[in-house]
Design a protein around this motif. Structure first.
Motif, mmCIF file in Angstrom:
data_model
loop_
_atom_site.group_PDB
_atom_site.id
_atom_site.type_symbol
_atom_site.label_atom_id
_atom_site.label_comp_id
_atom_site.label_asym_id
_atom_site.label_seq_id
_atom_site.Cartn_x
_atom_site.Cartn_y
_atom_site.Cartn_z
ATOM 1 N N TYR A 396 4.074 1.576 8.765
ATOM 2 C CA TYR A 396 4.462 1.489 7.355
ATOM 3 C C TYR A 396 5.961 1.627 7.117
ATOM 4 O O TYR A 396 6.411 1.569 5.988
ATOM 5 N N ALA A 478 -0.220 -8.695 5.747
ATOM 6 C CA ALA A 478 -0.090 -7.656 4.718
ATOM 7 C C ALA A 478 -1.427 -7.167 4.183
ATOM 8 O O ALA A 478 -1.469 -6.138 3.488
ATOM 9 N N PHE A 481 -2.769 -3.353 4.493
ATOM 10 C CA PHE A 481 -2.572 -2.209 3.598
ATOM 11 C C PHE A 481 -3.587 -2.206 2.455
ATOM 12 O O PHE A 481 -3.986 -3.260 1.952
ATOM 13 N N ASP A 514 9.846 -8.199 1.602
ATOM 14 C CA ASP A 514 9.185 -7.060 0.971
ATOM 15 C C ASP A 514 7.683 -7.303 0.949
ATOM 16 O O ASP A 514 7.222 -8.428 0.708
ATOM 17 N N ILE A 515 6.920 -6.222 1.161
ATOM 18 C CA ILE A 515 5.467 -6.264 1.022
ATOM 19 C C ILE A 515 5.119 -5.378 -0.160
ATOM 20 O O ILE A 515 5.251 -4.152 -0.096
ATOM 21 N N ILE A 517 2.605 -3.597 -2.103
ATOM 22 C CA ILE A 517 1.207 -3.182 -1.938
ATOM 23 C C ILE A 517 0.537 -2.827 -3.260
ATOM 24 O O ILE A 517 -0.623 -2.406 -3.263
ATOM 25 N N ARG A 524 1.460 -10.647 -1.777
ATOM 26 C CA ARG A 524 2.218 -9.429 -1.539
ATOM 27 C C ARG A 524 3.630 -9.660 -1.017
ATOM 28 O O ARG A 524 4.457 -8.746 -1.078
ATOM 29 N N LEU A 597 7.901 -1.692 2.583
ATOM 30 C CA LEU A 597 6.810 -1.641 1.617
ATOM 31 C C LEU A 597 7.383 -1.259 0.261
ATOM 32 O O LEU A 597 8.191 -0.328 0.156
#
Length: 605
Positions: A396, A478, A481, A514-515, A517, A524, A597
């Protein structure tokens, strides 16, 4: 008797198939199964039914573990549940049961994944390959001491190529089974499909014929494509069982056991292009004539499960003994002999913990020299690290230790493609947080530290992806998550989906992203840039990736395509070589914080 397609009556009677093994072995009683005594009611009283018993012990997914030893920590193995590992532990438990049964009928089977998984196994496949030295493989030494009756080939048996696999099989004192692996040229079984064991149940007692069918995992066609393509085909496990069980019954099998390297969930880690990866329960449900299934592959502990066969209504017993030698399956059957036929009147199973026994000294002695050599090898210093690097948070957070993998992969592919038509394309690299415990200590970094970071025997490949394909790949990754709305509490321990293993979450270097969540799966990746500019959908990239992923493992989109680089170089060895060449491991040489994240653009950590 109707024989399977491509199998002649002569081959069933013993001719070699595909130059590897005869498809049927009709053997005498196995060690420890010849002096069994009858027990129960009605012995020798005319036509009164007679009762006997049979115990089947099962192991699976030993993965190169002989000693109860953690080669990465250089300590006796231990985990939070205080499990033990290794064939030496299994042998001690098996022999304890044999003594308790005082020679009564006891068979021992293994459901596969034997010769890969520890530095011990790797050493005799890569550093001193048995195919070059002629030495006996440590897993052959250990298993021969235990006196198995049969082993099924797992998918990891194919990791090091067919020459090493075939030599290991020849070194075993018992048959290796894989009915659904057939020659690509002839369609005939490439390995022994089954055995029928003649089991003595005591003086004057009728002989019990136990049929044992072995089924390997069809995923080999994906995961080890480079080793088997054009040589072997892997058929559906359910269909193969349906083909061979009637043959075994016709050949005189009184009861039929299956040793299957496939879990019982009914789902696969890949798409529908090849047969099901985990069909053991489906086999029990759909194929009549099976009494019990020992299965493996999923690394789960399934002490006892009954599945009803839809055609006969009979209950089929299933069990899976966890992994690495932590558990031993024990199946117990009560059989009645009446009017020249056998009936199983009761069946049960349990999984036994190997931490209750002391390692078998004979197994340890058989492998001691090879174990000692492997320990010495993994303790060689390869470089010095300027600081401690840990993989504990790599799932993460963007961590330097995972960037170390990506740096080595990027450098290797870039150098190989220099001067080619691909040289002008940006090189991205894919890595996964395989291990949560890997650490490069500050100071001396040893081979065991590098091996602990990259625990698989993957090789490095590269393909060309478009910007759109890179985004789709990251979106798929992704889904690892869970969804956390803005304001919801964040717990690193539960931030990932428990149904997705760590090795099926990938991070990329070479692009910034960028993810988010807080967004649903598939939406995402809210930022994807290179050199500060958005990645165009039609942009092209060379992507360095391991052979497992590139061949379809994990079913990631867009990655299964023709390679632009494939020199069959093992990634773990490349990591070791890079460290040795540099002499120093410093994050300044490779760490670039490029992903994070977020929730609505705000970093989670």
């Amino acid at each position: 008797m109707t024989l399977p397609e491509g199998v002649s009556r002569r081959s069933v009677l013993g001719a070699a198939a595909a130059g590897v093994a005869a498809p049927v072995i009709l053997s005498g009683a196995a060690p420890f199964a010849s002096a069994a005594e009858a027990h129960g009611t009605g012995h020798g009283h005319g036509s009164t039914p007679q009762t006997y018993d049979l115990t089947v012990l099962g192991t699976s997914d030993t993965h190169g573990n002989v000693y109860n030893w953690d080669y990465y920590k250089d300590l006796e193995y231990d985990d939070s549940a205080h499990n033990d590992v290794g064939v030496a532990k299994l042998a001690a438990l098996v022999n304890q049961i044999r003594r308790e049964r005082k020679g009564k009928a006891t068979l021992v089977l293994d459901a596969g994944d034997t010769i890969q998984g520890t530095p011990l196994a790797t050493y005799y496949a890569k550093q001193e390959p048995i195919t070059e030295t002629g030495a006996k493989h440590p897993m052959a030494r250990a298993m021969n001491v235990l006196h198995y009756d049969a082993v099924t080939l797992g998918n990891h048996e194919f990791n090091y190529g067919l020459p090493l696999l075939n030599l290991w099989i020849r070194q075993l004192g018992f048959p290796a089974l894989a009915a659904n692996a057939v020659s690509a040229k002839t369609g005939k079984p490439a390995f022994t499909p089954y055995v029928i064991k003649k089991v003595s149940l005591g003086k004057g007692a009728p002989t019990l014929r136990v049929g044992i069918l072995g089924l390997t995992n069809p995923g080999v066609a994906i995961w080890d494509k480079g080793n088997v393509e054009g040589k072997l085909l892997f058929k559906d496990m359910v269909e193969t069982a349906a083909t061979w069980v009637p043959v075994m019954r016709a050949r005189g099998a009184d009861i039929v056991l299956i040793s299957a390297h496939g879990g019982d969930s009914g789902v696969s880690s890949y798409g529908p292009e090849i047969p099901n990866e985990n069909p053991s329960a489906l086999i029990a449900q759909n194929v009549p004539g099976i009494d019990a299934i020992l299965f493996g592959h999923a690394h789960n502990e399934v002490a006892q499960r009954f599945v009803t066969n839809t055609e006969t209504g009979r209950q089929v017993l299933l069990s899976e003994p966890s992994k690495w030698g932590q558990r031993l399956t024990r199946m117990d059957f009560t059989l009645v002999r009446s009017k020249n036929s056998w009936t199983i009147t009761s069946a049960k199973s349990a999984t036994l913990n190997t931490n209750t026994v002391t390692e078998d000294k004979a197994v340890l002695a058989a492998v001691k020299a090879q174990h000692t050599k492997s320990v010495a090898y993994v303790n060689q210093v390869v470089a010095a690290s300027t600081e401690e690097l840990s993989a504990a948070e790599s799932r993460y957070k963007d961590t330097p230790i995972l960037d170390y993998i990506n740096k080595v992969q990027t450098d290797t592919v870039s150098a190989a493609l220099a001067g080619t038509s691909y040289a002008s394309l940006p090189v991205l690299s894919i890595a996964a947080p395989f291990s949560r415990t890997a650490v490069f200590p500050q100071g001396d970094v040893k081979i065991k530290d590098v091996a602990g970071l990259y625990i698989y025997d993957n090789t490095l490949e590269a393909v060309v992806l478009t910007g759109a394909e890179v985004k789709a790949y990251l979106e798929y990754s992704a889904k690892f998550f869970v969804t956390l709305p803005v304001g919801a509490a964040v717990d690193p321990a539960t931030i990932s989906n428990p149904s997705i293993p760590d090795y099926n979450y990938d991070v990329l270097s070479g692009v910034d992203y960028d993810i988010d969540i807080s967004q649903p799966v598939g939406s995402r990746i809210t930022r994807l840039e290179i050199a500060g500019a958005p990645v165009a959908a039609d942009a092209q990239f060379v992507v360095a990736v391991n052979n497992y992923r590139r061949s379809g493992g994990g079913a990631f989109p867009g990655i299964v395509k023709e390679q632009v680089y494939n020199a069959q170089q093992e990634i773990r060895q490349l990591l070791i070589d890079w460290a040795q060449a540099k002499g120093q491991i410093s994050p300044a040489d490779f760490f670039v914080a490029n992903w994070r994240l977020v929730r609505a653009g705000v970093p989670v950590f």
